[in-house]
Write an enzyme that holds these catalytic residues in place. Structure first.
Site, short mmCIF file in Angstrom:
data_model
loop_
_atom_site.label_atom_id
_atom_site.label_comp_id
_atom_site.label_asym_id
_atom_site.label_seq_id
_atom_site.Cartn_x
_atom_site.Cartn_y
_atom_site.Cartn_z
N SER A 123 0.82 -1.21 0.00
CA SER A 123 0.00 0.00 0.00
C SER A 123 0.85 1.26 0.00
CB SER A 123 -0.97 0.01 1.19
OG SER A 123 -0.40 -0.56 2.31
N HIS A 144 -3.32 -3.48 -6.02
CA HIS A 144 -3.65 -2.97 -4.69
C HIS A 144 -5.13 -3.15 -4.38
CE1 HIS A 144 -3.69 0.59 -1.66
NE2 HIS A 144 -3.43 -0.55 -1.06
N GLU A 156 -6.51 -1.12 -7.48
CA GLU A 156 -5.60 -0.26 -8.24
C GLU A 156 -4.58 -1.13 -8.96
OE1 GLU A 156 -5.30 3.87 -5.71
OE2 GLU A 156 -4.07 2.21 -5.04
N ASN A 194 -4.98 6.70 -1.97
CA ASN A 194 -4.42 7.31 -0.77
C ASN A 194 -3.90 8.72 -1.03
OD1 ASN A 194 -5.08 5.30 0.99
ND2 ASN A 194 -3.19 4.17 0.68
N1 LIG Z 1 -4.62 -4.20 5.98
C1 LIG Z 1 -4.98 -3.33 5.05
O1 LIG Z 1 -5.94 -2.56 5.22
C2 LIG Z 1 -4.22 -3.29 3.75
C3 LIG Z 1 -4.84 -2.71 2.62
C4 LIG Z 1 -4.17 -2.71 1.41
C5 LIG Z 1 -2.90 -3.26 1.33
N2 LIG Z 1 -2.30 -3.79 2.45
C6 LIG Z 1 -0.98 -4.40 2.30
O2 LIG Z 1 -1.12 -5.81 2.23
C7 LIG Z 1 0.01 -6.44 2.81
C8 LIG Z 1 -0.45 -7.38 3.92
O3 LIG Z 1 -1.20 -6.68 4.87
P1 LIG Z 1 -2.08 -7.42 5.97
O4 LIG Z 1 -2.87 -6.37 6.66
O5 LIG Z 1 -2.80 -8.57 5.35
O6 LIG Z 1 -0.95 -7.97 6.96
P2 LIG Z 1 -1.04 -9.15 8.02
O7 LIG Z 1 -0.05 -8.82 9.06
O8 LIG Z 1 -2.47 -9.38 8.41
O9 LIG Z 1 -0.54 -10.45 7.22
C9 LIG Z 1 0.75 -10.61 6.72
C10 LIG Z 1 1.05 -12.10 6.62
O10 LIG Z 1 2.26 -12.27 5.90
C11 LIG Z 1 3.01 -13.30 6.51
N3 LIG Z 1 4.41 -13.13 6.13
C12 LIG Z 1 5.28 -12.21 6.59
N4 LIG Z 1 6.45 -12.32 5.95
C13 LIG Z 1 6.31 -13.33 5.05
C14 LIG Z 1 7.16 -13.91 4.06
N5 LIG Z 1 8.41 -13.47 3.89
N6 LIG Z 1 6.69 -14.92 3.30
C15 LIG Z 1 5.43 -15.37 3.49
N7 LIG Z 1 4.58 -14.87 4.40
C16 LIG Z 1 5.02 -13.85 5.17
C17 LIG Z 1 2.72 -13.17 7.98
O11 LIG Z 1 2.95 -14.40 8.65
C18 LIG Z 1 1.24 -12.78 7.97
O12 LIG Z 1 0.40 -13.92 8.03
C19 LIG Z 1 0.94 -5.32 3.26
O13 LIG Z 1 1.86 -5.06 2.24
C20 LIG Z 1 -0.01 -4.16 3.44
O14 LIG Z 1 0.62 -2.92 3.33
C21 LIG Z 1 -2.95 -3.83 3.64
#
Ligand SMILES: NC(=O)c1ccc[n+]([C@@H]2O[C@H](COP(=O)([O-])OP(=O)(O)OC[C@H]3O[C@@H](n4cnc5c(N)ncnc54)[C@H](O)[C@@H]3O)[C@@H](O)[C@H]2O)c1
Length: 512
Positions: A123, A144, A156, A194
């Site tokens: 993001s 995204h 996106e 954003n």
């Molecule tokens: N949460 C939101 O609102 C949102 C919205 C859009 C984009 N994002 C993006 O999406 C991505 C994930 O966000 P999230 O909220 O789901 O995070 P989260 O913390 O809920 O989940 C991340 C997962 O990735 C795993 N992980 C970490 N490193 C790893 C690796 N090297 N290989 C495999 N698995 C791995 C972790 O164990 C965890 O289960 C981030 O880049 C975030 O910026 C989040």
């Protein structure tokens, strides 16, 4: 059904909130999804979360049990995120860390076929920077999604500087197959949504910093007058300052201190002080058990409306008439009249002086937005307080809520809207996204009542320009310099949503 379409084998890496949402969406659209995570327990939890989410859909009558079972069966566990098993696309949703994402992409490139598309759900990181470690960066792009993925219909698509057109086309088709809506964004800080969302929150903070009104009043005006689903301070409390301050700051620095995106000095102190919002029980509001506590009741002084009113605003005159308030129909206000004006892009004081009205008896009323439930009364330091009280009581007599705010270089709703439109216009002017995509993305992802450029057109691009010109002249703050996108279109009589004629229309073959 999907049989006639080519099967797409998808791998989703990261079984957190986003990865599981993405897996569920793709499986619901008929794709086979292999879900992986570095942490096996996180993978278990992720699969459970998908099951629970599908069960909720069934319970809510939105999905039949047989389909839910099919969808669930399409998401299968993959033992290792970098298993050599072939697939058409990998979508990574792992932790937001450049080095983690880079090393994952590099490992994936070493085990998967050269034509496997690598997509990142980052993001805030640069898609180009993540892809730069690849031998073939043209295979990577940003995809995204928004949280919660199944319900948030926008995606996106963000090509990096080296992404191949065929990869963008593949991703666009993939999103289309899910029924979600794809918009094209540029690999710049905040991408499209954003970035566009900065206008609202930063201007609300600016209003607070200037002491124009408090958070509850600004939120009420945003909700009732602009018809926003959530006030800017409610939004900041919901997201939490631990999340939103880094986003605000990184987008501002990413655009080399662009004043339109400037965060507020109010934020860091609140962040350090732990006033994060809902999650800490206190932010701009207080919360108990997750519910917002009502503000302390303030006794309101309602006084008899024992003076006549004078206004040259016909809708205001009609409103006061309807409430039984006497409105003078003379060219100039009489000796005792309370004067109400509705200036745009200028302070009440400056407008009253320019028109030779009695400043001590003149208040302002917000001119834009929806006034059916709330009216905004702007008062200045030189106002006779008795006049202010009578004005408030008369406006309350119309059956509306009344917000009393300080006079400033433009009204509260005017400033919020002008900032939203100007930020979007800046995006359009820099060709970071098309006007259509800007309108669609903001409506779907941020829930605004209408897209920002379409909103500007509805209110009148010339009025938005008047507000911005006024703010810029009075404050000298480059934050308010109107985007060329607006200036040019107002001069030409074009809509803000109109892309107009571009050099490529002249040069490209195949025109009419
Ligand atoms: N949460 C939101 O609102 C949102 C919205 C859009 C984009 N994002 C993006 O999406 C991505 C994930 O966000 P999230 O909220 O789901 O995070 P989260 O913390 O809920 O989940 C991340 C997962 O990735 C795993 N992980 C970490 N490193 C790893 C690796 N090297 N290989 C495999 N698995 C791995 C972790 O164990 C965890 O289960 C981030 O880049 C975030 O910026 C989040």
């Amino acid at each position: 059904m999907t049989e006639s379409r080519p099967p797409v084998r998808v791998r989703v890496v990261g079984a957190g909130a986003m990865g599981t949402g993405i897996a569920q969406l793709l499986a619901t659209s008929g794709m086979e999804v292999r879900l992986a995570d570095a942490d096996p327990t996180a993978l278990d939890r992720g699969l459970d979360r998908i099951g629970a989410q599908l069960a909720r859909e069934v319970a809510g009558g939105r999905l039949d049990p047989a389909t839910a079972a099919e969808v669930s069966a399409r998401v299968t566990r993959l033992g290792s995120p970098t298993a050599p098993e072939p697939c058409d696309v990998v979508i990574e949703a792992v932790v937001e860390d450049l080095e983690v994402k880079r090393s994952l992409f590099r490992e994936l490139e070493s085990v998967l076929a050269p034509n496997t598309v690598l997509a990142t759900n980052t993001s805030s990181l640069s898609v180009t920077a993540i892809a730069a470690v690849l031998d073939r960066p043209e295979r990577a792009l940003g995809l995204h999604f928004f949280n919660p993925v199944p319900r948030m219909r926008l995606v996106e698509i963000i090509p990096g500087v080296r992404t191949a057109t065929s990869v963008v086309d593949f991703a666009t088709a993939l999103v289309a197959r899910t029924g979600h809506v794809a918009v094209r964004a540029t690999d710049t800080p905040g991408f499209l949504v954003n970035h566009a969302g900065r206008g609202y929150v930063t201007e609300a903070l600016q209003l607070l910093e200037e002491g124009i009104a408090g958070p509850a009043e600004i939120d009420a005006i945003a909700r009732d007058v602009l018809r926003m689903r959530m006030g800017p301070f409610e939004l900041l409390d919901l997201t939490g300052l631990d999340v939103s301050v880094p986003v605000l700051e990184s987008i501002w620095t990413g655009f080399y201190a662009e004043p339109r995106l400037r965060p507020s000095t109010l934020l860091r102190g609140r962040l350090h002080g732990g006033l994060l919002g809902r999650k800490t029980g206190e932010g701009f509001y207080r919360y108990r058990d997750g519910a917002k506590l009502p503000p302390e009741p303030v006794p309101v002084a309602t006084v008899p409306v024992d003076r006549p009113f004078w206004t040259d605003d016909p809708s205001l005159a009609a409103l006061l008439d309807g409430a039984g308030t006497r409105v003078e129909r003379t060219g100039q206000p009489g000796e005792r009249a309370v004067v109400l004006i509705a200036p745009e892009g200028v302070s009440v004081v400056a407008e009253a002086r320019r028109r030779g009205l009695p400043v001590r008896r003149t208040c302002g009323v917000e001119s834009i937005g929806d006034s059916t439930t709330r009216l905004v009364l702007a008062i200045h330091p030189g106002l006779d307080p008795e006049v202010g009280r009578v004005a408030r009581s008369a406006l309350a007599g119309t059956g509306r809520e009344v917000s009393v705010v300080r006079d400033g270089p433009a009204g509260v709703a005017q400033r919020l809207l002008a900032s939203i439109v100007n930020t979007a216009a800046g995006i359009a002017q820099a060709r970071l996204a098309t006007p259509d995509d800007i309108n669609t993305a903001v409506r779907l992802a941020l829930g605004y009542p209408t897209g920002p450029l379409a909103w500007g057109d509805r209110v009148g691009a010339d009025r938005i320009l008047t507000v911005l010109d006024g703010l810029f002249t009075q404050t000298g703050d480059p934050r308010y310099r109107p985007s060329r996108w607006i200036v040019e279109r107002v001069a030409l009589g074009l809509a803000l949503a109109d892309p107009g004629t571009a050099p490529e229309d002249i040069v490209a073959a195949g025109g009419e």
